[in-house]
Enzyme design. Structure first.
Site, PDB file in Angstrom:
ATOM      1  N   CYS A 237       2.575   7.085 -40.994  1.00 37.12           N
ATOM      2  CA  CYS A 237       1.668   5.971 -41.506  1.00 37.12           C
ATOM      3  C   CYS A 237       0.498   6.613 -42.578  1.00 37.12           C
ATOM      4  O   CYS A 237       0.855   6.917 -43.622  1.00 37.12           O
ATOM      5  CB  CYS A 237       0.980   5.004 -40.374  1.00 37.12           C
ATOM      6  SG  CYS A 237       0.729   3.262 -41.179  1.00 37.12           S
TER       7      CYS A 237
ATOM      8  N   LYS B 123      -0.088  12.633 -35.474  1.00 44.22           N
ATOM      9  CA  LYS B 123      -0.771  12.068 -36.565  1.00 44.22           C
ATOM     10  C   LYS B 123      -2.174  12.804 -36.728  1.00 44.22           C
ATOM     11  O   LYS B 123      -2.751  12.920 -35.735  1.00 44.22           O
ATOM     12  CB  LYS B 123      -0.930  10.644 -36.250  1.00 44.22           C
ATOM     13  CG  LYS B 123      -1.385   9.814 -37.525  1.00 44.22           C
ATOM     14  CD  LYS B 123      -1.248   8.580 -37.114  1.00 44.22           C
ATOM     15  CE  LYS B 123      -1.877   7.644 -38.529  1.00 44.22           C
ATOM     16  NZ  LYS B 123      -1.931   6.160 -37.953  1.00 44.22           N
TER      17      LYS B 123
ATOM     18  N   GLU C 177       6.182   3.389 -36.056  1.00 44.78           N
ATOM     19  CA  GLU C 177       4.906   3.935 -35.456  1.00 44.78           C
ATOM     20  C   GLU C 177       4.629   2.871 -34.524  1.00 44.78           C
ATOM     21  O   GLU C 177       4.564   1.532 -34.411  1.00 44.78           O
ATOM     22  CB  GLU C 177       3.761   3.781 -36.531  1.00 44.78           C
ATOM     23  CG  GLU C 177       2.691   4.190 -35.916  1.00 44.78           C
ATOM     24  CD  GLU C 177       1.191   4.140 -36.854  1.00 44.78           C
ATOM     25  OE1 GLU C 177       0.112   4.882 -36.450  1.00 44.78           O
ATOM     26  OE2 GLU C 177       1.305   3.663 -37.945  1.00 44.78           O
TER      27      GLU C 177
END
Length: 505
Positions: A371, A337, A262
């Protein structure tokens, strides 16, 4: 004297032993045994589908079958119809289903798991011939004892729940067969079953429809994770040079995927160090589409699918955290995300995406989460329901606490969704970049927890906080076996009658 047991193809010379075994196996169906010319015809038509089991060289049981194009018959058929009135002209080598027309074992040899061996041999044949599954009509011989009190449906449910024992149906359930339907007049002379039968089905989890020999899904997939060192790369050119070094290295190992972390392009923020962090990351975002196009070209040049980590991107003046799948055929797709962390929102003003889907590749169906996303179990469950086999998680964590949240949750996602999870993170530090001071990572390929996988649930992992690559092979066939035969089966056993996870968008 010890017994010898042999599974082999049935031959016409076995008929005398076979007739004796059948007459003893079906005492309640007088005269219902296979005639020699009929059996010879069946062996001539489909020899490998006729399986015998011999004890001390004496045939004491068999499993007989044909291949059918099941759509021609559907679920409403009789035994005579499916066998072509015992001519077996319904056998079709281009069919898709192995139809079981007989299984029996001499009663003197029961209790030795011989019938299970016959069923296993038939399943192996189904898998070897790449057929969709096995279908059979099953007797319910104990039903006559309960016919006055129970409907066939109630009887079957009680057998399934082990409240009633049925010598045929109980065995079918223990061999992973499902009851698709109740058939009437399947075997009209079967008085013990009152003319009823169960339509049973076993699914071949290895079945591949219309296999494309050019573009195919591999069973063993090689994953290369890049544990990326944060440092000053002196601009975009130096940064891409280092990226290509890793793509080249991982490709040389014959990897199918290379995965970056990331926000691994955060070193480019040094160019905008005179700005506050919110403006600096927007400055870096101007490079994202250029970097994406560069990744697309490299995925083709190095013949590897690339998970591009994640990068900031501006879409209609809103800032998002985006990852790309760049396939080695030159196509690409993206994932944004969904859950920005509080610090991403506070420091940079990043917004969350609103889309979730799996991606088809030449190495199976994959998912991407970035994440913090993996710390929420619901999206991963939705991806698993769509058939995800590998979940890729680029991450960026500054402390060991933050890393452990990602690592432990990723491990949980692998177990509960019966899939592989590959996590790739950044290490090192960026002293000249605000809000990106320290990194902590141990990249890894994580597995479900069952006998076919490592006892730790870790296929491979990196040395903590060291720049390196991790190369690991994962076997997608093991996932299919886990779904069907695992010690526990979390995908199959979920109580959808009580709760479910839905995507609202």
């Amino acid at each position: 004297m010890s017994e010898t047991v042999e599974i082999r193809q049935l031959t016409a010379e076995d008929y005398i032993d076979l007739k004796e075994s059948m007459l003893r196996a079906y005492p309640d169906m007088a005269g219902s045994y296979w005639r020699e010319p009929t059996l010879r015809r069946l062996i001539d038509i489909f020899p490998e589908g006729q399986i015998a089991i011999a004890v001390n060289e004496k045939v004491v049981g068999c499993a007989l079958s044909i291949i059918v194009d099941y759509e021609k018959y559907g679920d409403d058929h009789t035994y005579e119809q499916i066998t072509g009135y015992y001519t077996f002209n319904t056998h079709d080598i281009k069919g898709d289903v192995l139809y079981g027309i007989e299984v029996f074992v001499h009663p003197d040899f029961r209790g030795k798991r011989l019938a299970r061996r016959l069923y296993d041999a038939r399943k192996n044949l189904c898998e070897r011939l790449n057929l969709r599954g096995i279908v059979a009509g099953g007797r319910i011989p104990n039903y006559e004892k309960f016919a006055d009190q129970l409907t066939p449906r109630d009887y079957i449910e009680k057998v399934r729940d082990k409240e009633i024992y049925d010598p045929t149906l109980t065995f079918q359930f223990s061999n992973d067969f499902l009851v698709k339907k109740i058939l009437k007049n399947y075997l009209p002379n079967d008085e013990a079953s009152r003319g009823f039968a169960t339509l049973l089905q076993w699914y071949n989890i290895y079945y591949e429809k219309d296999i494309d020999t050019v573009r195919y899904n591999k069973s063993t997939v090689r994953i290369g994770l890049v544990q990326w060192q944060m440092r000053d790369y002196a601009g975009l050119e130096g940064f891409l040079q280092q990226v290509e070094y890793f793509i080249d290295a991982v490709s040389d190992y014959g990897s199918d995927f290379v995965v970056f972390p990331e926000l691994f392009n955060a070193p480019l923020m040094a160019e905008f160090s005179q700005m506050d962090s919110a403006k600096a990351i927007r400055g870096v975002a101007q490079y994202t589409e250029e970097i994406r196009d560069w990744f697309v070209s490299k995925s083709v040049a190095y013949n590897v699918n690339i998970i591009t980590g994640s990068m900031p991107i501006l879409i209609e003046d809103a800032l998002y955290n985006i990852s790309y799948l760049c396939r080695r055929d030159g196509t690409f797709e993206h994932y944004i995300k969904i859950h920005p962390t509080p610090s991403e929102v506070y420091a940079w003003g990043i917004k969350g995406g609103n889309e979730l889907k799996t991606f088809d590749t030449d190495c199976g169906k994959i998912g991407i989460q970035i994440c913090y996303d993996v710390e929420f179990p619901e999206p991963s469950r939705i991806l698993a329901e769509e058939g995800m086999q590998i979940l890729f998680v680029p991450f960026l964590t500054d402390t060991q606490h933050a890393f452990n949240r990602v690592r432990f949750c990723a491990q949980a996602r692998a177990i509960e969704n019966e899939c592989y999870v590959a996590i790739a993170g950044c290490v090192g530090n960026l002293p000249k970049v605000n809000n990106m001071d320290l990194q902590y990572a141990q990249s890894a390929v994580l597995t479900p927890s069952d006998f076919a996988f490592p006892v730790t649930g870790v296929k491979a992992d990196a040395t903590t906080n060291t720049e390196m690559v991790v190369i690991a092979d994962v076997d997608l066939v093991l996932l299919k076996e886990l779904h069907a035969f695992g010690s526990v089966q979390t995908k199959k056993d979920i109580r959808k009658d009580l709760y479910e996870v839905k995507w609202k968008k």
